[in-house]
Design a protein around this motif. Structure first.
Motif, PDB file in Angstrom:
ATOM      1  N   HIS B  13     -20.377 -96.183 -19.533  1.00  0.00           N
ATOM      2  CA  HIS B  13     -19.213 -96.980 -19.781  1.00  0.00           C
ATOM      3  C   HIS B  13     -17.847 -96.191 -19.635  1.00  0.00           C
ATOM      4  O   HIS B  13     -17.007 -96.544 -19.200  1.00  0.00           O
ATOM      5  CB  HIS B  13     -19.116 -97.597 -21.116  1.00  0.00           C
ATOM      6  CG  HIS B  13     -20.332 -98.650 -21.589  1.00  0.00           C
ATOM      7  ND1 HIS B  13     -19.697-100.000 -21.462  1.00  0.00           N
ATOM      8  CD2 HIS B  13     -21.493 -98.676 -21.829  1.00  0.00           C
ATOM      9  CE1 HIS B  13     -21.032-100.718 -21.737  1.00  0.00           C
ATOM     10  NE2 HIS B  13     -21.897 -99.798 -22.042  1.00  0.00           N
ATOM     11  N   ASN B  14     -18.134 -94.887 -19.872  1.00  0.00           N
ATOM     12  CA  ASN B  14     -16.919 -93.872 -19.533  1.00  0.00           C
ATOM     13  C   ASN B  14     -15.794 -94.247 -20.600  1.00  0.00           C
ATOM     14  O   ASN B  14     -14.646 -93.657 -20.133  1.00  0.00           O
ATOM     15  CB  ASN B  14     -16.478 -94.290 -18.093  1.00  0.00           C
ATOM     16  CG  ASN B  14     -17.562 -93.427 -17.178  1.00  0.00           C
ATOM     17  OD1 ASN B  14     -17.772 -92.259 -17.386  1.00  0.00           O
ATOM     18  ND2 ASN B  14     -17.837 -94.116 -16.177  1.00  0.00           N
ATOM     19  N   ARG B  15     -15.968 -94.691 -21.582  1.00  0.00           N
ATOM     20  CA  ARG B  15     -15.026 -94.884 -22.572  1.00  0.00           C
ATOM     21  C   ARG B  15     -14.528 -93.398 -23.017  1.00  0.00           C
ATOM     22  O   ARG B  15     -13.389 -93.030 -23.230  1.00  0.00           O
ATOM     23  CB  ARG B  15     -15.469 -95.680 -23.670  1.00  0.00           C
ATOM     24  CG  ARG B  15     -15.825 -97.299 -23.409  1.00  0.00           C
ATOM     25  CD  ARG B  15     -14.707 -97.980 -22.844  1.00  0.00           C
ATOM     26  NE  ARG B  15     -13.578 -97.855 -24.119  1.00  0.00           N
ATOM     27  CZ  ARG B  15     -13.796 -98.502 -25.156  1.00  0.00           C
ATOM     28  NH1 ARG B  15     -14.766 -99.421 -25.560  1.00  0.00           N
ATOM     29  NH2 ARG B  15     -12.821 -98.702 -26.114  1.00  0.00           N
ATOM     30  N   LEU B  19     -10.922 -91.533 -22.627  1.00  0.00           N
ATOM     31  CA  LEU B  19     -10.090 -91.558 -23.891  1.00  0.00           C
ATOM     32  C   LEU B  19     -10.065 -89.786 -24.201  1.00  0.00           C
ATOM     33  O   LEU B  19      -9.144 -89.332 -24.658  1.00  0.00           O
ATOM     34  CB  LEU B  19     -10.762 -91.799 -25.356  1.00  0.00           C
ATOM     35  CG  LEU B  19     -10.813 -93.271 -25.316  1.00  0.00           C
ATOM     36  CD1 LEU B  19     -11.691 -93.865 -26.223  1.00  0.00           C
ATOM     37  CD2 LEU B  19      -9.281 -93.790 -25.771  1.00  0.00           C
ATOM     38  N   ASP B  25     -17.174 -84.896 -19.565  1.00  0.00           N
ATOM     39  CA  ASP B  25     -17.094 -84.990 -18.111  1.00  0.00           C
ATOM     40  C   ASP B  25     -18.126 -86.078 -17.602  1.00  0.00           C
ATOM     41  O   ASP B  25     -18.991 -86.479 -18.432  1.00  0.00           O
ATOM     42  CB  ASP B  25     -17.512 -83.585 -17.418  1.00  0.00           C
ATOM     43  CG  ASP B  25     -16.965 -83.282 -16.144  1.00  0.00           C
ATOM     44  OD1 ASP B  25     -16.458 -84.175 -15.549  1.00  0.00           O
ATOM     45  OD2 ASP B  25     -17.017 -82.130 -15.729  1.00  0.00           O
ATOM     46  N   VAL B  26     -17.939 -86.634 -16.361  1.00  0.00           N
ATOM     47  CA  VAL B  26     -18.780 -87.348 -15.658  1.00  0.00           C
ATOM     48  C   VAL B  26     -19.427 -86.805 -14.621  1.00  0.00           C
ATOM     49  O   VAL B  26     -18.655 -86.311 -13.660  1.00  0.00           O
ATOM     50  CB  VAL B  26     -17.988 -88.715 -15.520  1.00  0.00           C
ATOM     51  CG1 VAL B  26     -18.240 -89.638 -16.823  1.00  0.00           C
ATOM     52  CG2 VAL B  26     -16.868 -88.603 -14.882  1.00  0.00           C
ATOM     53  N   LEU B  50     -12.458 -90.425 -32.035  1.00  0.00           N
ATOM     54  CA  LEU B  50     -11.989 -91.592 -31.149  1.00  0.00           C
ATOM     55  C   LEU B  50     -13.086 -91.824 -30.253  1.00  0.00           C
ATOM     56  O   LEU B  50     -13.517 -93.004 -29.995  1.00  0.00           O
ATOM     57  CB  LEU B  50     -10.626 -91.248 -30.505  1.00  0.00           C
ATOM     58  CG  LEU B  50     -10.168 -92.609 -29.874  1.00  0.00           C
ATOM     59  CD1 LEU B  50      -9.804 -93.377 -30.996  1.00  0.00           C
ATOM     60  CD2 LEU B  50      -8.763 -91.910 -29.183  1.00  0.00           C
ATOM     61  N   VAL B  52     -16.269 -91.093 -30.144  1.00  0.00           N
ATOM     62  CA  VAL B  52     -17.585 -91.768 -30.925  1.00  0.00           C
ATOM     63  C   VAL B  52     -17.343 -93.046 -31.356  1.00  0.00           C
ATOM     64  O   VAL B  52     -18.309 -93.864 -31.071  1.00  0.00           O
ATOM     65  CB  VAL B  52     -17.727 -90.845 -32.208  1.00  0.00           C
ATOM     66  CG1 VAL B  52     -18.844 -91.575 -32.881  1.00  0.00           C
ATOM     67  CG2 VAL B  52     -18.199 -89.359 -31.964  1.00  0.00           C
ATOM     68  N   ALA B  53     -16.130 -93.444 -31.707  1.00  0.00           N
ATOM     69  CA  ALA B  53     -15.876 -94.777 -32.260  1.00  0.00           C
ATOM     70  C   ALA B  53     -15.642 -95.767 -31.228  1.00  0.00           C
ATOM     71  O   ALA B  53     -15.395 -96.973 -31.338  1.00  0.00           O
ATOM     72  CB  ALA B  53     -14.563 -94.834 -33.051  1.00  0.00           C
ATOM     73  N   ASN B  54     -15.737 -95.304 -29.944  1.00  0.00           N
ATOM     74  CA  ASN B  54     -15.459 -96.201 -28.869  1.00  0.00           C
ATOM     75  C   ASN B  54     -16.631 -96.463 -27.805  1.00  0.00           C
ATOM     76  O   ASN B  54     -16.744 -97.403 -27.044  1.00  0.00           O
ATOM     77  CB  ASN B  54     -14.355 -95.768 -28.167  1.00  0.00           C
ATOM     78  CG  ASN B  54     -13.110 -96.574 -28.729  1.00  0.00           C
ATOM     79  OD1 ASN B  54     -12.706 -97.619 -28.606  1.00  0.00           O
ATOM     80  ND2 ASN B  54     -12.595 -95.558 -29.401  1.00  0.00           N
ATOM     81  N   CYS B  55     -17.728 -95.666 -28.129  1.00  0.00           N
ATOM     82  CA  CYS B  55     -18.966 -95.235 -27.441  1.00  0.00           C
ATOM     83  C   CYS B  55     -19.952 -96.836 -27.687  1.00  0.00           C
ATOM     84  O   CYS B  55     -20.288 -97.162 -28.849  1.00  0.00           O
ATOM     85  CB  CYS B  55     -19.880 -94.420 -27.414  1.00  0.00           C
ATOM     86  SG  CYS B  55     -21.193 -94.406 -26.280  1.00  0.00           S
ATOM     87  N   PRO B  56     -19.663 -97.802 -26.760  1.00  0.00           N
ATOM     88  CA  PRO B  56     -20.647 -99.051 -27.081  1.00  0.00           C
ATOM     89  C   PRO B  56     -21.961 -98.772 -27.267  1.00  0.00           C
ATOM     90  O   PRO B  56     -22.758 -99.648 -27.718  1.00  0.00           O
ATOM     91  CB  PRO B  56     -20.235-100.129 -25.875  1.00  0.00           C
ATOM     92  CG  PRO B  56     -19.214 -99.573 -25.099  1.00  0.00           C
ATOM     93  CD  PRO B  56     -19.191 -97.841 -25.301  1.00  0.00           C
TER      94      PRO B  56
END
Ligand code: HEM
Ligand code: SF4
Lengths: 401, 78
Positions: B13-15, B19, B25-26, B50, B52-56
């Motif tokens: 997802h690259n969130r 952030l 890195d990707v 942040l 952690v809290a945004n990884c779906p």
């Protein structure tokens, strides 16, 4: 146009996601179902289930054993192309075929591949708004949002930009006219097929550095892709990215038109844009996907029958108060935001990096041109129905009225 | 503090990368991994939380004691 079916009388037992009431405002429907029937059923479309809670939507998206992606758009018919490849890989594919078909495409849509497309996208957005400069009312859906994803994907696939109007029609027929009779849908797909065949012929004769040529030369497990695979994937890339992104851009402008506080904050604090985009994607997620039940199977007490549909309403999951604080509010700087607008699990939107870039650039350029704007006529706004929901008519009054 | 990306759960997802590019890195396919063995430089702890809290997909975890106990052993390769 939607509305070929009789109107819905009870959303828990007879729902229809192509009903004009759902298109205009689905949120009260989902709130009601969350309270009294979190997994609804309807006999329409040969049997279809509608889980509403985030937890159930996620569980089904992850469960590729009991649910197949062979078709992800609910229609009266059932898919003609066999699993595991399906008609438009990888969206219509199941594991393990899915993994390889998707892997092939990932590099072209990775953040590092999408980044370089930003200047092209920005200058195209500027061009669109320069063309409407001075007009007191601009239709943000028709004159702006709808053109952006078409132009970019045509560029990536190496298709002539002047064919844009034609693409949009194919996409509309594939995604939004789902309650038409099967025969009409087959005719519509034949038109898309004919167009794609001509493009493929042209690329075979004149190979170039684009996604179409890449797919024609690609191999999976040491073998070239079948013509059905190449054709299905190109159709998917064309269809999956257009109405979806158009909807996200339009819905965001619709929100900002009615929320001067959010709009002014974004103008004053441009660094907020990445968080704001995720929140707008959460609140107005455009895409609902579907699965077919593989074999009779009980899910959370629901007797699901082989070949019934199951809708995956990511937009409803994104508004689940059990999963999000202030779920029905747009909190423009929401920091914690595990939204599912791009799906969950192995089918995570392949185009999500592209879609995000397009949405961010489209909003940045819009706000640069028009820091102040409002809805010209709220009653004139028209939303698409079916599985991709977004404004299709969106007259915007430019400036302070 | 250390961050870790579970390669089996990450769906790209690259969130996290959007952030906190300082921490993640990707690869060429768009899957994420933690930079520098996951070691979170001082001052970037909030960014790690942040992410952690945004990884779906719930693919990112934080080990708060890692900095104290770590003797340089590598993270599981992604
Ligand atoms: C805001 C815009 C978009 C949204 C909300 C969106 C949403 C989604 C969702 C929810 C899925 C999951 C499908 C499933 O679980 O069955 C998906 C898959 C997919 N999307 Fe998007 N999409 C968007 C834009 C794009 C763009 C720009 C492209 C690129 C051409 C694209 C290409 C795809 C493809 C190829 C898949 C299938 C991936 C797979 O099955 O592995 N999408 N999208
Ligand atoms: S946010 Fe989660 S799923 Fe997405 S790339 Fe990062 S670790 Fe992977």
């Amino acid at each position: 146009m939607t509305g070929h079916h009789p109107p819905v009388t009870d959303w828990a037992t007879d729902f229809d996601h192509a009903d004009p009431v759902w298109a205009a405002n689905p949120f009260p429907i989902w709130d009601d179902l969350r309270r009294r029937c979190p997994i609804a059923h309807s006999d329409r479309y040969g049997g279809v289930w509608l889980p509403i809670r985030h937890e159930d939507v996620a569980a089904i998206a992850y469960d590729t054993d009991h649910f197949t992606s062979q078709s992800v758009i609910v229609t009266e018919g059932r898919p003609l192309a066999p699993a595991p490849q399906g008609i438009a890989p990888p969206i219509s594919s199941d594991p393990p075929f899915h993994h390889e078909a998707r892997r092939l495409l990932l590099p072209a849509f990775s953040p590092k591949a999408i980044g370089p497309l930003e200047p092209f996208t920005r200058s195209y957005c500027n061009e669109l708004l320069d063309a409407v400069a001075g007009e007191p009312v601009v239709d943000a859906a028709e004159q702006y949002a709808q053109h952006i994803p078409v132009r970019i994907i045509a560029h990536m696939l190496g298709f002539p930009p002047e064919d844009a109007d034609e693409f949009r029609e194919f996409v509309h027929d594939a995604l939004e006219s789902v309650d038409l009779p099967v025969e009409t849908r087959i005719e519509n797909f034949a038109k898309l097929d004919g167009y794609l065949r001509a493009q493929v012929e042209d690329h075979l004769a004149n190979p170039r550095n684009d996604l179409t040529t890449f797919l024609l030369n690609a191999e999976m497990n040491g073998e070239p892709l079948t013509p059905e695979h190449v054709g299905g994937t190109i159709a998917l890339l064309l269809i999956a990215g257009i109405d979806t992104t158009w909807s996200a851009i339009g819905a965001s402008i619709w929100h900002l038109a009615q929320h001067p506080e959010d709009r002014r904050r974004l103008v004053a604090e441009p660094d907020l844009m990445p968080l704001a985009i995720e929140e707008l994607l959460r609140a107005y997620a455009p895409v609902t996907m579907a699965r077919l039940v593989k074999e009779d199977f009980e899910f959370n007490g629901c007797p699901m029958k082989k070949n019934e549909w199951v809708l995956l309403p990511f937009p409803a999951a994104n508004r689940d108060p059990e999963f999000f604080d202030r779920a029905d509010e747009v909190v423009i700087d929401r920091a914690e935001n595990r939204h599912a607008a791009f799906g969950l699990g192995i089918h995570r939107c392949l185009g999500s990096n592209l879609a995000r870039m397009e949405l961010r650039v489209a909003l940045e350029v819009w706000l640069e041109h028009f820091p102040e704007f409002s809805l010209a006529d709220p009653a004139a706004v028209r939303w698409s129905g079916g599985q991709v929901r977004g404004p299709r008519t969106l007259p915007i009054q430019i400036g302070i009225p | 503090m250390r961050v870790h990306v579970d390669a089996d759960k990450c769906q790209g997802h690259n969130r996290c990368y959007a952030l906190a590019p300082e921490l993640f890195d990707v690869d060429d396919l768009g899957y994420a991994s933690a930079k520098d063995d996951g070691e979170v430089p001082a001052g970037l702890e909030d960014k790690a939380r942040l992410a952690v809290a945004n990884c779906p997909e719930y693919a990112i975890s934080i080990d708060d004691n890692a900095a104290a106990t770590s003797d340089g052993h590598a993270e599981k390769p992604a």
